[in-house]
Design an enzyme around this catalytic site. Structure first.
Site, PDB file in Angstrom:
ATOM      1  N   ASP A 195       0.816  -1.215   0.000  1.00 46.70           N
ATOM      2  CA  ASP A 195       0.000   0.000   0.000  1.00 46.70           C
ATOM      3  C   ASP A 195       0.853   1.270   0.000  1.00 46.70           C
ATOM      4  O   ASP A 195       0.723   2.115   0.894  1.00 46.70           O
ATOM      5  CB  ASP A 195      -0.932   0.016   1.216  1.00 46.70           C
ATOM      6  CG  ASP A 195      -1.652  -1.300   1.429  1.00 46.70           C
ATOM      7  OD1 ASP A 195      -1.949  -1.978   0.431  1.00 46.70           O
ATOM      8  OD2 ASP A 195      -1.922  -1.661   2.587  1.00 46.70           O
ATOM      9  N   GLU A 222     -11.725  -1.242  -2.408  1.00 44.07           N
ATOM     10  CA  GLU A 222     -10.927  -0.698  -1.313  1.00 44.07           C
ATOM     11  C   GLU A 222      -9.831   0.201  -1.875  1.00 44.07           C
ATOM     12  O   GLU A 222      -9.753   0.451  -3.077  1.00 44.07           O
ATOM     13  CB  GLU A 222     -10.313  -1.823  -0.479  1.00 44.07           C
ATOM     14  CG  GLU A 222      -9.326  -2.702  -1.223  1.00 44.07           C
ATOM     15  CD  GLU A 222      -8.786  -3.852  -0.390  1.00 44.07           C
ATOM     16  OE1 GLU A 222      -9.345  -4.143   0.676  1.00 44.07           O
ATOM     17  OE2 GLU A 222      -7.799  -4.487  -0.830  1.00 44.07           O
TER      18      GLU A 222
END
Length: 335
Positions: free
Chosen positions: A43, A214
């Site tokens: 991420d 997401e």
């Protein structure tokens, strides 16, 4: 990567354009890097501020920040752990996808955390000062009136208002992850109820169960707002990056968002599961870049994610274009 084709992907910017307004050629910053840019990068979140890049990630038992001259140095930059949670708290474990934002003259970090039980994941706010390498303190939990499971929070600034966008569940059971939005009252509090703006609907969003939307990330250009997000299971090869476009005036209205019909980046023959991106710019502000994670081996899921960077190109009608994932060993130029 012996035997792999090495591809030089120069941005479509001439040397004269790079030097325009610079005074002389020696002031132009043109550098190259090789993908992947980091051996481990979950991420990846990078922000450019006052001539420096800052990389924020989970590590060292807390949240870390590194300061860099180049965004492609996330794999080697020295980092400082700016916050570690107390043991035994609701936010002590599973620190996921922290994001660093400069708001109202101070730095804030938004991070998902829980007590060791994923069902209890919520978004938390850390407050810093003017220097993001100095310690942060816990400001509190960031939750809408419906206090449900929440991860991957990001900030949208639009028309002098701020909004928080995150991935969450409808109820208390993980049937699917959706994207929600709420207006921000302060950098550490939300106003009113959450509104759902995206759910997994296309087949390419529903590989693996539960279904997933997401990792929202804002991309703005020429007065238009796009929201990148990741779809399908992050543990699958088919994890991919897609876009919503804000076509209406009020981002709190679900009908103001239009989902593009196809993913903007999906797996290739050599790279699998590209997802959870962030956007930054070149030092001169003329080029948009995307950082993301992806795997080199099929079926490896969350293990072995590497960090990558590619330029965002724009179509004639103003839409972002990502293309295929960068090939391993490919050389890229940024100026």
């Amino acid at each position: 990567m012996a035997g792999r084709k090495i591809r030089v992907a120069a941005l479509l910017v001439s040397f004269s354009m790079l030097c325009a307004g610079c005074g002389n050629a020696s002031t132009a910053r043109v550098q190259t890097f090789t993908n992947p840019i980091a051996a481990n990068a979950n991420d990846p979140w990078v922000v450019f501020h006052e001539g420096w890049y800052y990389y924020c990630y989970s590590g060292q038992g807390g949240v870390c920040v590194a300061k860099m001259e180049n965004f492609f140095d996330i794999g080697t930059a020295q980092a400082v752990c700016v916050w570690r949670p107390e043991a035994g708290k609701p936010y002590s474990q599973e620190l996921w996808a922290p994001e660093l934002h400069f708001l109202d003259g101070r730095w804030y970090i938004y991070v998902a955390a829980d007590d060791g039980n994923n069902d209890n994941h919520r978004m938390y706010v850390l407050e810093g000062g003017e220097d993001p390498l100095q310690p942060f303190s816990l400001k509190g939990k960031l939750a809408a009136e419906t206090d449900r499971w929440a991860i991957d929070g990001t900030v949208l600034q639009l028309n002098e208002k701020r909004y928080f966008i995150w991935s969450g569940w409808d109820g208390d059971t993980n049937i699917a992850q959706h994207l929600f939005i709420a207006e921000m009252d302060t950098p550490w509090s939300l106003r009113g109820e959450r509104v759902k703006i995206s759910s997994p609907t296309y087949d390419w969003e529903k590989v693996g169960t539960p279904y997933v939307n997401e990792g929202p990330a804002v991309l703005q250009r020429d007065g238009r707002t796009y929201l990148a997000y990741s779809a399908s299971g992050s543990w699958t090869d088919d994890y991919c990056i897609a876009f919503l476009e804000l076509t209406g005036e009020d981002p709190m209205q679900p009908e103001s968002w239009r989902k593009l019909m196809l993913p903007a980046m999906r797996k290739s023959e050599t790279v699998f599961g590209p997802g959870h991106c962030s956007f930054t710019v070149s030092p001169d502000g003329t080029q948009d870049w995307m950082l993301y994670h992806a795997n080199l081996e099929s079926g490896t899921g969350w293990a072995g994610r590497r960090g990558w960077a590619v330029p965002v190109r724009w179509s004639a009608d103003g839409r972002p274009q990502l293309g295929e994932p960068a090939e391993p060993g490919s050389v890229w130029q940024v100026g």
